[in-house]
Design a protein around this motif. Structure first.
Motif, PDB file in Angstrom:
ATOM      1  N   PHE A 269       0.869  -1.169   0.000  1.00 47.70           N
ATOM      2  CA  PHE A 269       0.000   0.000   0.000  1.00 47.70           C
ATOM      3  C   PHE A 269       0.909   1.223   0.000  1.00 47.70           C
ATOM      4  CE2 PHE A 269      -2.477  -3.386   1.814  1.00 47.70           C
ATOM      5  CZ  PHE A 269      -3.744  -3.209   1.270  1.00 47.70           C
ATOM      6  N   VAL A 270       0.803   2.037  -1.032  1.00 44.47           N
ATOM      7  CA  VAL A 270       1.676   3.194  -1.186  1.00 44.47           C
ATOM      8  C   VAL A 270       0.829   4.458  -1.054  1.00 44.47           C
ATOM      9  CG1 VAL A 270       3.304   4.414  -2.657  1.00 44.47           C
ATOM     10  CG2 VAL A 270       3.204   1.902  -2.701  1.00 44.47           C
ATOM     11  N   THR A 271       1.134   5.246  -0.033  1.00 43.52           N
ATOM     12  CA  THR A 271       0.412   6.496   0.220  1.00 43.52           C
ATOM     13  C   THR A 271       1.315   7.666  -0.131  1.00 43.52           C
ATOM     14  OG1 THR A 271      -0.868   5.497   2.011  1.00 43.52           O
ATOM     15  CG2 THR A 271      -0.759   7.892   1.945  1.00 43.52           C
ATOM     16  N   THR A 272       0.834   8.524  -1.001  1.00 46.39           N
ATOM     17  CA  THR A 272       1.574   9.733  -1.383  1.00 46.39           C
ATOM     18  C   THR A 272       0.653  10.931  -1.222  1.00 46.39           C
ATOM     19  OG1 THR A 272       0.935   9.396  -3.694  1.00 46.39           O
ATOM     20  CG2 THR A 272       3.080   8.537  -3.006  1.00 46.39           C
ATOM     21  N   GLY A 273       1.247  12.071  -0.933  1.00 43.56           N
ATOM     22  CA  GLY A 273       0.406  13.241  -0.758  1.00 43.56           C
ATOM     23  C   GLY A 273       1.192  14.527  -0.644  1.00 43.56           C
ATOM     24  N   VAL A 274       0.449  15.612  -0.677  1.00 43.17           N
ATOM     25  CA  VAL A 274       1.007  16.950  -0.495  1.00 43.17           C
ATOM     26  C   VAL A 274       0.090  17.706   0.459  1.00 43.17           C
ATOM     27  CG1 VAL A 274       2.151  17.067  -2.737  1.00 43.17           C
ATOM     28  CG2 VAL A 274      -0.222  17.810  -2.536  1.00 43.17           C
ATOM     29  N   ASP A 275       0.651  18.642   1.182  1.00 44.79           N
ATOM     30  CA  ASP A 275      -0.160  19.515   2.025  1.00 44.79           C
ATOM     31  C   ASP A 275       0.531  20.858   2.164  1.00 44.79           C
ATOM     32  OD1 ASP A 275       1.865  19.034   3.956  1.00 44.79           O
ATOM     33  OD2 ASP A 275       0.722  17.383   4.816  1.00 44.79           O
ATOM     34  N   ALA A 276      -0.235  21.849   2.542  1.00 45.40           N
ATOM     35  CA  ALA A 276       0.297  23.200   2.698  1.00 45.40           C
ATOM     36  C   ALA A 276      -0.561  23.957   3.695  1.00 45.40           C
ATOM     37  CB  ALA A 276       0.317  23.931   1.359  1.00 45.40           C
ATOM     38  N   GLN A 277       0.052  24.916   4.370  1.00 48.52           N
ATOM     39  CA  GLN A 277      -0.707  25.773   5.269  1.00 48.52           C
ATOM     40  C   GLN A 277      -0.090  27.169   5.309  1.00 48.52           C
ATOM     41  OE1 GLN A 277      -0.180  23.386   8.936  1.00 48.52           O
ATOM     42  NE2 GLN A 277       0.838  25.155   9.803  1.00 48.52           N
ATOM     43  N   TYR A 278      -0.972  28.133   5.496  1.00 50.46           N
ATOM     44  CA  TYR A 278      -0.574  29.541   5.583  1.00 50.46           C
ATOM     45  C   TYR A 278      -1.187  30.105   6.854  1.00 50.46           C
ATOM     46  CZ  TYR A 278      -0.221  34.530   4.441  1.00 50.46           C
ATOM     47  OH  TYR A 278       0.057  35.876   4.459  1.00 50.46           O
TER      48      TYR A 278
ATOM     49  N   ILE B 155       3.995  26.844   5.144  1.00 44.57           N
ATOM     50  CA  ILE B 155       4.584  25.510   5.130  1.00 44.57           C
ATOM     51  C   ILE B 155       4.013  24.734   3.949  1.00 44.57           C
ATOM     52  CG2 ILE B 155       4.917  23.348   6.393  1.00 44.57           C
ATOM     53  CD1 ILE B 155       4.454  24.875   8.976  1.00 44.57           C
ATOM     54  N   ALA B 156       4.885  24.112   3.170  1.00 38.46           N
ATOM     55  CA  ALA B 156       4.455  23.250   2.064  1.00 38.46           C
ATOM     56  C   ALA B 156       5.270  21.968   2.125  1.00 38.46           C
ATOM     57  CB  ALA B 156       4.656  23.940   0.724  1.00 38.46           C
ATOM     58  N   GLY B 157       4.588  20.837   2.013  1.00 38.46           N
ATOM     59  CA  GLY B 157       5.296  19.574   2.147  1.00 38.46           C
ATOM     60  C   GLY B 157       4.754  18.483   1.253  1.00 38.46           C
TER      61      GLY B 157
ATOM     62  N   VAL C  85      14.334  24.009   5.126  1.00 32.89           N
ATOM     63  CA  VAL C  85      13.716  22.766   4.691  1.00 32.89           C
ATOM     64  C   VAL C  85      13.955  21.702   5.754  1.00 32.89           C
ATOM     65  CG1 VAL C  85      13.679  20.951   2.940  1.00 32.89           C
ATOM     66  CG2 VAL C  85      14.013  23.327   2.256  1.00 32.89           C
ATOM     67  N   GLY C  86      12.924  20.906   6.049  1.00 29.01           N
ATOM     68  CA  GLY C  86      13.034  19.828   7.021  1.00 29.01           C
ATOM     69  C   GLY C  86      12.768  18.483   6.378  1.00 29.01           C
ATOM     70  N   TYR C  87      13.511  17.472   6.802  1.00 28.05           N
ATOM     71  CA  TYR C  87      13.395  16.120   6.239  1.00 28.05           C
ATOM     72  C   TYR C  87      12.979  15.140   7.342  1.00 28.05           C
ATOM     73  CZ  TYR C  87      16.154  18.266   2.526  1.00 28.05           C
ATOM     74  OH  TYR C  87      16.604  19.099   1.529  1.00 28.05           O
ATOM     75  N   SER C  88      12.133  14.197   6.968  1.00 29.28           N
ATOM     76  CA  SER C  88      11.647  13.209   7.941  1.00 29.28           C
ATOM     77  C   SER C  88      11.585  11.822   7.316  1.00 29.28           C
ATOM     78  CB  SER C  88      10.267  13.612   8.466  1.00 29.28           C
ATOM     79  OG  SER C  88      10.302  14.844   9.131  1.00 29.28           O
TER      80      SER C  88
ATOM     81  N   GLY D  21       9.295   5.367   4.762  1.00 30.01           N
ATOM     82  CA  GLY D  21       8.578   6.610   4.505  1.00 30.01           C
ATOM     83  C   GLY D  21       9.516   7.787   4.443  1.00 30.01           C
ATOM     84  N   MET D  22       9.064   8.852   3.770  1.00 32.18           N
ATOM     85  CA  MET D  22       9.868  10.063   3.639  1.00 32.18           C
ATOM     86  C   MET D  22       8.958  11.271   3.510  1.00 32.18           C
ATOM     87  SD  MET D  22      12.865  11.397   3.550  1.00 32.18           S
ATOM     88  CE  MET D  22      13.794  12.821   2.990  1.00 32.18           C
ATOM     89  N   ARG D  23       9.339  12.337   4.180  1.00 24.96           N
ATOM     90  CA  ARG D  23       8.604  13.598   4.082  1.00 24.96           C
ATOM     91  C   ARG D  23       9.596  14.745   3.956  1.00 24.96           C
ATOM     92  NH1 ARG D  23       3.420  15.328   5.639  1.00 24.96           N
ATOM     93  NH2 ARG D  23       3.313  17.602   5.636  1.00 24.96           N
ATOM     94  N   ILE D  24       9.233  15.750   3.158  1.00 25.18           N
ATOM     95  CA  ILE D  24      10.030  16.969   3.010  1.00 25.18           C
ATOM     96  C   ILE D  24       9.098  18.157   3.189  1.00 25.18           C
ATOM     97  CG2 ILE D  24      11.537  18.327   1.525  1.00 25.18           C
ATOM     98  CD1 ILE D  24      12.260  15.786   0.038  1.00 25.18           C
ATOM     99  N   ASP D  25       9.462  19.080   4.076  1.00 27.48           N
ATOM    100  CA  ASP D  25       8.673  20.290   4.326  1.00 27.48           C
ATOM    101  C   ASP D  25       9.526  21.529   4.104  1.00 27.48           C
ATOM    102  OD1 ASP D  25       6.108  19.400   4.989  1.00 27.48           O
ATOM    103  OD2 ASP D  25       6.724  18.896   7.025  1.00 27.48           O
TER     104      ASP D  25
END
Length: 718
Positions: free
Chosen positions: A393-402, A429-431, A478-481, A449-453
């Protein structure tokens, strides 16, 4: 809306709630009994899976987790997760959100007994006078909630609005929720219309009232659900809660623990498509409290900050779209946009005298603290068949907040935007994130898993000596997780798991722009390792019973740790940057359930040290444990039980932090829910908290806890 208008609305709400509520009786047969009968229209796959699981064991470790990737029961996650479902929330009968966490090992509420002074601590991370709101992510229906005002709490809501709380502990949560979740994630889920509608129902709901002897507090709640046409579900919920000052075990009143709050929730969902696999939905919720003559300081209630009249309003609005794409394993899309605002309006602020000849209004004659946030996110989950007994199961996504942060302070001749310790400004923030779950033969689960913000901080103008200054540059980083987790079912009864996770917390506005200057602050870097094992046994004592146990050990190493505290010498918030902070500990959870007996237990041991100096870190909770034991009288639809809470003394403290003594709290509960006869659909619950009226203080609170409380609630579903 004026202050008088708000007060009028509160009074009107009181009258409406009183007229709406009739005596309604209720029960609390354990989750195992309810799961056998609940199959309401619109149940999600998660709810159905949870019902099947709890029908066997009925323990917290068998509740389905929906916030850690693919739906799975808590005992099978490679992460420490605790879920409180609707039955748990009803049983606890919390007067505030903070009281819900008494059965969550590794997580606790901190601050004070005031509903306006509550914040959270997970695995030792979380302190009232620091930027810990960015180290613990709090969400309501997927919307990030953030508030930071020194000497106030960080989350304002009523527990009656929620049907589920998930606490995901540790930095592994950052992949799906956002970089910097060093402590973890607290995710709240509000009620749905389908929770109150059976198949074929057009209208349903529930009326409820609760009384609390300590503080003579009461709650009035009315929930209305409807299905006017086949595919449209509507929900409206209204709650009014009030209480006088709480009394501690010594019989002394706890300052500013009195409050009134008015809150509500409106939701709508429309399902469509040839396979009914699409839906659009929206919700709006609001919590309001309006109190006069409160201490500015809601943590220690010291007089040095004076009194204020304070109105708190928290709002959340969401529009979402879901599409399961029936027949297409590669698509399962969820998307939403949201708006959230938390506003505190303070008037009639006191003049504060620092010496006999020097008096001033440091916060202005009046002031506001507000966080307004726009958010958007979209994600897709694809199911891949990779061969015999192997799927992914592969979950991908994007999110952003102002986010817009405001703190105007109103003086007689001018308005000061912000202060040297509370800068105004904007955070963007955009990730993007990706997480895969590989499942082999229903035995092995591997989750990379990997996330970049990307984060940008943009301060606004400020006043210095009455002169407007506007010369601060923006700051970005930039932050990496990344993470890797695994769970292996060694046998049908033994599971082992572990994870390695890294996350980077980007500095907040306060940290970068403290003192009206641009500070060269570095990212906090967290490296977390955790692992443990689980045990599952069925048919142990009687047919159909079950025993569950899970143990998790962790070690979280944080570089460039920003430790903030109040310096009484300089009368300001001071931040020390620690080269390396180490948090480590052990969490235990266990449960037993049968047709008649049920039990659960949990324990937490957490340590924190400054690796360079060897000093203890602040805000480390005392070692603690709880045990809950109950019995179901099935013939009478009656459940009775006992819960004990045990806390060791905490003397592993540093600096100005005080040691605290150990204590034990003993609590009783009973619930009755008739399934037949004229009272069917009614519920009554009775709780006695702190039976022996023990005087105590949670190590992370600034005040004593509540003394003996008798709680009685009546509810009726229709």
């Amino acid at each position: 809306m004026t202050v008088h208008a708000r007060k009028a609305m509160l009074r009107a709400g009181t009258v409406l709630a009183t007229l709406a509520l009739s005596p309604a009786l209720f029960s609390g047969a354990i989750r195992a009994q309810e799961a056998a009968t609940q199959n309401t229209a619109g149940q999600t796959a998660a709810a159905e899976a949870e019902a099947a699981a709890t029908a066997t064991s009925g323990t917290l470790l068998d509740v389905v987790v929906v916030g850690a990737g693919q739906e799975k029961v808590a005992i099978d996650t490679p992460q420490a997760v605790t879920v409180l479902d609707a039955e748990d929330l009803e049983r606890i009968q919390a007067r505030s959100v903070g009281e819900l966490f008494s059965e969550v090992p590794g997580a606790t509420v901190i601050g004070s007994s005031s509903v306006l002074g509550e914040s959270f601590n997970i695995r030792g991370i979380g302190e009232t006078l620091s930027s810990d709101e960015t180290r613990i992510i709090m969400q309501v229906d997927g919307v990030n909630k953030f508030f930071e005002q020194y000497r106030m709490g960080s989350f304002f809501a009523d527990p009656e609005l929620y049907k589920r709380v998930e606490v995901l502990k540790g930095p592994a949560s950052s992949t799906l929720y956002g970089s910097g979740a060093m402590g973890g994630v607290i995710s709240f889920t509000t009620r749905d219309a389908s929770d109150f509608l059976d198949p074929g129902d057009v209208f349903g709901g529930r009326l409820k009232t609760t009384w609390d002897s300590n503080a003579n507090g009461w709650l009035g709640s009315a929930i209305f659900a409807g299905r006017p046409v086949e595919d449209l579900e509507l929900l409206g919920a209204f709650n009014y809660r009030q209480a006088n000052d709480v009394v501690d075990g010594a019989g002394d009143k706890i300052d500013d623990s009195d409050f009134t709050s008015l809150n509500g929730l409106a939701k709508a969902r429309y399902t469509f498509g040839a396979d009914k696999d699409q839906s659009v939905w929206g919700s709006y919720s609001q919590w309001t409290s309006d109190e006069d003559n409160q201490n500015y300081d809601q943590l220690e209630w010291g007089s040095s900050f004076g009194d204020v009249d304070r109105t708190v309003t928290d709002q959340t609005a969401i529009i979402g779209y879901d599409n399961a794409f029936t027949g297409n394993d590669l698509l399962d899309v969820k998307a939403q946009v949201s708006w959230s605002k938390t506003l505190i309006e303070q008037t009639n602020q006191d003049e504060i005298c620092y010496s006999p000849v020097y008096c001033t209004y440091p916060f202005g004659l009046a002031s506001d603290y507000s966080y307004e946030t726009w958010q958007a996110k979209a994600q897709n989950t694809a199911r891949l068949d990779l061969g015999d007994s192997l799927e992914a199961f592969v979950t991908t996504g994007v999110d952003a907040q102002y986010q817009e942060r405001r703190n105007p302070r109103y003086f007689a001749t001018y308005t000061q935007p912000g202060s040297s310790s509370h800068a105004e400004g904007y955070t963007t923030i955009a990730g993007g994130f990706a997480q895969a779950e590989f499942l082999w033969a229903d035995r092995v689960t591997v989750i990379p898993g990997m996330r970049i913000d990307y984060t940008n901080l943009d301060p606004t103008s400020y006043r210095s000596g009455g002169v407007l200054v506007d010369n601060l540059d923006s700051s970005s980083d930039v932050g990496y997780s990344p993470k890797l987790a695994a769970h292996v079912k060694v046998t049908d009864w033994l599971g082992v798991f572990g994870s390695v996770a890294h996350t980077e917390r980007l500095p907040s506005l306060d940290e970068v722009y403290a003192g009206y200057r641009v500070n060269d602050v570095k990212k906090e870097l967290s490296n977390n390792v955790e692992g443990g094992f689980s045990l599952s046994f069925d048919d142990v004592i009687t047919a159909g019973d079950g025993v569950r146990f899970k143990a998790t050990a962790f070690r979280n190493s944080i570089t460039n740790f920003y430790a903030s505290y109040w310096d009484s010498t300089t009368s300001s918030v001071v931040t020390d940057v620690l080269e390396n902070a180490i948090y480590h500990g052990l969490e235990l959870e266990a449960g037993y359930s049968s047709a008649t007996w049920f039990a659960s237990a949990g324990a937490s041991l957490i340590r924190g040290e400054n690796e360079v100096s060897g000093d203890y870190l602040k805000a480390i909770p005392a070692d603690n444990a709880f045990v809950r034991l109950g019995y179901v009288f099935a013939d009478y639809d009656l459940t009775v039980g006992y819960k004990g809470e045990f806390f060791a003394g905490q003397d592993l403290v540093s600096g100005s932090e005080n040691a605290t003594g150990g204590y034990a709290l003993h609590n009783l509960f009973a619930a009755w829910k008739p399934e037949d006869g004229m009272m069917a659909g009614s519920e009554v619950r009775v709780n006695v908290d702190n039976v022996f009226d023990r005087e105590y203080r949670n190590h992370l609170d600034y005040d004593n806890g509540a003394g003996r409380s008798f709680k009685l609630s009546f509810a009726r579903s229709f």
